[in-house]
Design an enzyme around this catalytic site. Sequence first.
Site, PDB file in Angstrom:
ATOM      1  N   GLY A  54       0.811  -1.214   0.000  1.00 56.17           N
ATOM      2  CA  GLY A  54       0.000   0.000   0.000  1.00 56.17           C
ATOM      3  C   GLY A  54       0.844   1.264   0.000  1.00 56.17           C
ATOM      4  O   GLY A  54       0.787   2.049   0.952  1.00 56.17           O
ATOM      5  N   GLY A 178       1.095  -5.068  -4.011  1.00 56.09           N
ATOM      6  CA  GLY A 178       0.693  -6.010  -2.975  1.00 56.09           C
ATOM      7  C   GLY A 178      -0.774  -6.400  -3.061  1.00 56.09           C
ATOM      8  O   GLY A 178      -1.129  -7.576  -2.921  1.00 56.09           O
ATOM      9  N   GLN A 265      -5.696   0.099  -9.728  1.00 57.68           N
ATOM     10  CA  GLN A 265      -5.207  -0.023  -8.347  1.00 57.68           C
ATOM     11  C   GLN A 265      -3.747   0.402  -8.254  1.00 57.68           C
ATOM     12  O   GLN A 265      -2.948  -0.259  -7.598  1.00 57.68           O
ATOM     13  CB  GLN A 265      -5.410  -1.438  -7.795  1.00 57.68           C
ATOM     14  CG  GLN A 265      -6.772  -1.592  -7.141  1.00 57.68           C
ATOM     15  CD  GLN A 265      -6.853  -2.766  -6.178  1.00 57.68           C
ATOM     16  OE1 GLN A 265      -6.062  -2.893  -5.248  1.00 57.68           O
ATOM     17  NE2 GLN A 265      -7.828  -3.622  -6.395  1.00 57.68           N
ATOM     18  N   ALA A 268      -2.541   5.467  -5.902  1.00 54.80           N
ATOM     19  CA  ALA A 268      -2.915   6.873  -6.051  1.00 54.80           C
ATOM     20  C   ALA A 268      -3.318   7.523  -4.728  1.00 54.80           C
ATOM     21  O   ALA A 268      -3.462   8.746  -4.662  1.00 54.80           O
ATOM     22  CB  ALA A 268      -4.064   6.982  -7.053  1.00 54.80           C
ATOM     23  N   HIS A 269      -3.493   6.702  -3.682  1.00 50.45           N
ATOM     24  CA  HIS A 269      -3.818   7.292  -2.376  1.00 50.45           C
ATOM     25  C   HIS A 269      -2.634   8.094  -1.843  1.00 50.45           C
ATOM     26  O   HIS A 269      -2.776   8.854  -0.897  1.00 50.45           O
ATOM     27  CB  HIS A 269      -4.174   6.186  -1.365  1.00 50.45           C
ATOM     28  CG  HIS A 269      -3.005   5.327  -1.000  1.00 50.45           C
ATOM     29  ND1 HIS A 269      -2.571   4.289  -1.796  1.00 50.45           N
ATOM     30  CD2 HIS A 269      -2.144   5.367   0.048  1.00 50.45           C
ATOM     31  CE1 HIS A 269      -1.511   3.716  -1.248  1.00 50.45           C
ATOM     32  NE2 HIS A 269      -1.226   4.358  -0.129  1.00 50.45           N
ATOM     33  N   TYR A 274       2.608   7.057  -6.187  1.00 54.09           N
ATOM     34  CA  TYR A 274       2.131   7.043  -7.573  1.00 54.09           C
ATOM     35  C   TYR A 274       3.245   7.637  -8.447  1.00 54.09           C
ATOM     36  O   TYR A 274       3.906   8.602  -8.050  1.00 54.09           O
ATOM     37  CB  TYR A 274       0.856   7.884  -7.643  1.00 54.09           C
ATOM     38  CG  TYR A 274       0.168   7.934  -8.970  1.00 54.09           C
ATOM     39  CD1 TYR A 274      -0.795   6.995  -9.310  1.00 54.09           C
ATOM     40  CD2 TYR A 274       0.448   8.962  -9.879  1.00 54.09           C
ATOM     41  CE1 TYR A 274      -1.458   7.064 -10.527  1.00 54.09           C
ATOM     42  CE2 TYR A 274      -0.206   9.041 -11.090  1.00 54.09           C
ATOM     43  CZ  TYR A 274      -1.165   8.084 -11.409  1.00 54.09           C
ATOM     44  OH  TYR A 274      -1.819   8.163 -12.620  1.00 54.09           O
ATOM     45  N   TYR A 323     -11.308   1.661  -7.912  1.00 50.02           N
ATOM     46  CA  TYR A 323     -11.050   0.498  -7.074  1.00 50.02           C
ATOM     47  C   TYR A 323     -10.372   0.853  -5.759  1.00 50.02           C
ATOM     48  O   TYR A 323      -9.429   0.186  -5.321  1.00 50.02           O
ATOM     49  CB  TYR A 323     -10.285  -0.586  -7.840  1.00 50.02           C
ATOM     50  CG  TYR A 323     -10.726  -1.971  -7.400  1.00 50.02           C
ATOM     51  CD1 TYR A 323     -11.303  -2.157  -6.135  1.00 50.02           C
ATOM     52  CD2 TYR A 323     -10.599  -3.074  -8.214  1.00 50.02           C
ATOM     53  CE1 TYR A 323     -11.727  -3.390  -5.717  1.00 50.02           C
ATOM     54  CE2 TYR A 323     -11.028  -4.329  -7.791  1.00 50.02           C
ATOM     55  CZ  TYR A 323     -11.587  -4.473  -6.532  1.00 50.02           C
ATOM     56  OH  TYR A 323     -12.007  -5.696  -6.107  1.00 50.02           O
ATOM     57  N   CYS A 411     -11.393 -15.543   3.454  1.00 47.17           N
ATOM     58  CA  CYS A 411     -12.717 -16.082   3.173  1.00 47.17           C
ATOM     59  C   CYS A 411     -13.769 -15.067   3.592  1.00 47.17           C
ATOM     60  O   CYS A 411     -13.727 -14.589   4.718  1.00 47.17           O
ATOM     61  CB  CYS A 411     -12.869 -17.358   3.996  1.00 47.17           C
ATOM     62  SG  CYS A 411     -14.202 -18.339   3.492  1.00 47.17           S
ATOM     63  N   GLY A 493      -5.816   3.100   2.683  1.00 49.85           N
ATOM     64  CA  GLY A 493      -6.553   2.878   1.433  1.00 49.85           C
ATOM     65  C   GLY A 493      -6.636   4.106   0.557  1.00 49.85           C
ATOM     66  O   GLY A 493      -6.376   4.035  -0.637  1.00 49.85           O
TER      67      GLY A 493
HETATM   68  P1  NAD Z   1       1.453  -1.094  -3.827  1.00 50.41           P
HETATM   69  O1  NAD Z   1       2.175   0.139  -3.427  1.00 50.41           O
HETATM   70  O2  NAD Z   1       1.928  -2.410  -3.348  1.00 50.41           O
HETATM   71  O3  NAD Z   1       1.365  -1.165  -5.422  1.00 50.41           O
HETATM   72  C1  NAD Z   1       1.068  -0.052  -6.240  1.00 50.41           C
HETATM   73  C2  NAD Z   1       1.599  -0.346  -7.637  1.00 50.41           C
HETATM   74  O4  NAD Z   1       1.223   0.724  -8.517  1.00 50.41           O
HETATM   75  C3  NAD Z   1       3.121  -0.455  -7.669  1.00 50.41           C
HETATM   76  O5  NAD Z   1       3.485  -1.704  -8.207  1.00 50.41           O
HETATM   77  C4  NAD Z   1       3.539   0.713  -8.553  1.00 50.41           C
HETATM   78  O6  NAD Z   1       4.686   0.425  -9.328  1.00 50.41           O
HETATM   79  C5  NAD Z   1       2.318   0.937  -9.412  1.00 50.41           C
HETATM   80  N1  NAD Z   1       2.191   2.297  -9.950  1.00 50.41           N
HETATM   81  C6  NAD Z   1       2.272   3.474  -9.276  1.00 50.41           C
HETATM   82  N2  NAD Z   1       2.051   4.499 -10.101  1.00 50.41           N
HETATM   83  C7  NAD Z   1       1.823   3.968 -11.334  1.00 50.41           C
HETATM   84  C8  NAD Z   1       1.498   4.518 -12.585  1.00 50.41           C
HETATM   85  N3  NAD Z   1       1.350   5.846 -12.750  1.00 50.41           N
HETATM   86  N4  NAD Z   1       1.320   3.682 -13.652  1.00 50.41           N
HETATM   87  C9  NAD Z   1       1.451   2.331 -13.497  1.00 50.41           C
HETATM   88  N5  NAD Z   1       1.753   1.766 -12.309  1.00 50.41           N
HETATM   89  C10 NAD Z   1       1.914   2.571 -11.236  1.00 50.41           C
HETATM   90  O7  NAD Z   1      -0.065  -0.847  -3.402  1.00 50.41           O
HETATM   91  P2  NAD Z   1      -1.247  -1.943  -3.258  1.00 50.41           P
HETATM   92  O8  NAD Z   1      -1.193  -2.515  -1.902  1.00 50.41           O
HETATM   93  O9  NAD Z   1      -1.250  -2.825  -4.436  1.00 50.41           O
HETATM   94  O10 NAD Z   1      -2.507  -0.993  -3.304  1.00 50.41           O
HETATM   95  C11 NAD Z   1      -2.802  -0.246  -4.484  1.00 50.41           C
HETATM   96  C12 NAD Z   1      -3.926   0.727  -4.249  1.00 50.41           C
HETATM   97  O11 NAD Z   1      -5.153   0.043  -4.095  1.00 50.41           O
HETATM   98  C13 NAD Z   1      -3.740   1.554  -2.980  1.00 50.41           C
HETATM   99  O12 NAD Z   1      -4.172   2.872  -3.202  1.00 50.41           O
HETATM  100  C14 NAD Z   1      -4.623   0.876  -2.000  1.00 50.41           C
HETATM  101  O13 NAD Z   1      -5.035   1.717  -0.968  1.00 50.41           O
HETATM  102  C15 NAD Z   1      -5.763   0.441  -2.872  1.00 50.41           C
HETATM  103  N6  NAD Z   1      -6.405  -0.748  -2.307  1.00 50.41           N
HETATM  104  C16 NAD Z   1      -7.635  -1.052  -2.687  1.00 50.41           C
HETATM  105  C17 NAD Z   1      -8.256  -2.169  -2.166  1.00 50.41           C
HETATM  106  C18 NAD Z   1      -9.593  -2.573  -2.579  1.00 50.41           C
HETATM  107  O14 NAD Z   1     -10.099  -3.592  -2.174  1.00 50.41           O
HETATM  108  N7  NAD Z   1     -10.204  -1.823  -3.427  1.00 50.41           N
HETATM  109  C19 NAD Z   1      -7.625  -2.972  -1.262  1.00 50.41           C
HETATM  110  C20 NAD Z   1      -6.359  -2.655  -0.923  1.00 50.41           C
HETATM  111  C21 NAD Z   1      -5.739  -1.563  -1.475  1.00 50.41           C
END
Ligand code: NAD
Length: 566
Positions: A54, A178, A265, A268-269, A274, A323, A411, A493
């Site tokens: 995250g 992740g 995903q 962007a938070h 990002y 998302y 689950c 998030g």
């Molecule tokens: P993370 O930091 O592990 O992964 C983010 C990925 O985005 C990285 O691999 C990074 O290289 C890539 N990235 C960043 N900027 C980019 C761009 N401009 N173009 C292409 N790739 C880019 O984060 P995460 O744990 O995978 O979480 C991702 C996002 O999803 C977070 O904002 C998190 O809060 C949100 N999230 C959503 C849910 C859900 O259920 N909707 C659950 C968990 C996390």
Amino acid sequence: MTATPSNSPPRVVRAPRGNRLTCKTWQAEAALRMLMNNLDPEVAEDPANLIVYGGRGQAVRSWAAFDATVAALTQLEPDETLLMQSGKPVGVLRTHPDAPRVLLANSNLVPHWATQAHFDELARKGLIMFGQMTAGSWIYIGTQGILQGTFETFAACGRQHFGGDLRGRWVVTAGCGGMGGAQPLAVTLNGGVCLIADVDASKLERRRKDRYLDEICPELDVAIDRARQAASAGEARSIGVAVNVVELLERLLQRNLTPDALTDQTSAHDVHSYVPAGLSLAEAAALRASAPDEYAARSVSTMVQHVQAMVHLLERGSVVFDYGNNLRQRAHEAGFARAFAFPGFVPAYIRPEFCLGRGPFRWAALSGLAEDIYTIDAALLELFPQDAALGRWLSMARSRVQFQGLPARICWLGLGQRARAGVLFNELVRTGRVAAPIVIGRDHLDCGSVASPNRETEGMLDGSDAISDWALLNALVATASGASWVSFHHGGGVGIGYSQHAGQVIVADGSPEAHARLTRVLTNDPALGVLRHADAGYERALDCASREGLVLPMSGASVPAAKVKP
Ligand code: NAD
């Protein structure tokens, strides 16, 4: 990034396995092992810098804090509670055996000062850390943790828009980190094609190795063509491409191509995680370090381009949803008025589940044995024989999910089911059918413990999206009910200023005391989600409250008085 971790020497951490205690209670032992498991290189995205997932979500603030936490947990008496303030152990207090062994508060700021800039300033001084969701609450289990939720979301998308599943459809997304790394597998499990961009090729490679992603295409146009061909052939396939998401979306627009569904995903938070368009990863890292304000401005301007492209594709006919990374908000604040033209995934697909107290429930085997997870899978199928979806999920998970760190399972279970499952796990430990205690927790993508107006509480029926009393009540209820550790967070998030949420974890160690705690905690935690949605006026939650006998003192006529406990 925070100064403390990046200045620390790299270390490798892995949780102890087996049924020999290094702490004085299984609750403290479980906390110790799960903290270590969060930092296991198989689990964490950047463990050398203490980043779990995250963006910059951490489990502990510094290596010195890690060592002090491990020492405190090892010495913790059965009637003591360790206090963690944003990843730093700050005290041990005498409480009582049924109280949580650890209480954690992460990233919290008084609302007027709850800005990213102020947070970053405090982080630079080493006073605070970003706990994200399950990183700072010590129950991250790797990409599986979000897989079933992502699977359910794409399943609902297939049902609502494509008359069944995603067969013959291509879904475009980005962010293979992740959590986002669950997307390609979730789409293919629904029969569709996933084209996923990540600016960091190593993240795509990691998901390919863990079998979440099928292939990586070296060239953008080839990747696009490959995705379209696979969809035409009705193949379930995931294809990764190492480009900035904006490059991918703008190429689709140039080529006049419209994916069936589109989401995102990326991290962007967090404007510092990002990656702005036009920069290589190395250039991005250099700019982030040398000119963080310029980096943030470029990041936000890329997010505007990103959301503008998503809205164009929406207008061309793609099914588009946010998302859960607050991307729309960033673009809106930067002046793109139509950023909220597409919905978030919770109001679009998930809210009905929340009304039943359902959400991502998870457990890990402290023995370290995969066999313990399989024993539990089988026992759950016996406990809920009528639940066909659960049966499908468990058999799919067993064949497709590779464990990361301690073997674990996710689950979706709701009110009533969770307490029954917890008591069952305790019985399996008591009778020796599993080799060591089981630790049980949940995500903060949750029904009753989160206030997040652009995500979990977006578009609530009564407009109560931003009220965080519910998240606070959840943490207080978990503490009063005897959870093994309880956490309260800000910003997970969606980033600093946009959410408040709570986590709880409870240990099944086979004892009668654990039986009582599990019953209370695993009833009351999802009950709060049902109450929250019933209070907002959702009929489905009111019906569920009635069925489960929850007491709603101001329920009105919707809950028959006879069914409410006196
Ligand atoms: P993370 O930091 O592990 O992964 C983010 C990925 O985005 C990285 O691999 C990074 O290289 C890539 N990235 C960043 N900027 C980019 C761009 N401009 N173009 C292409 N790739 C880019 O984060 P995460 O744990 O995978 O979480 C991702 C996002 O999803 C977070 O904002 C998190 O809060 C949100 N999230 C959503 C849910 C859900 O259920 N909707 C659950 C968990 C996390």
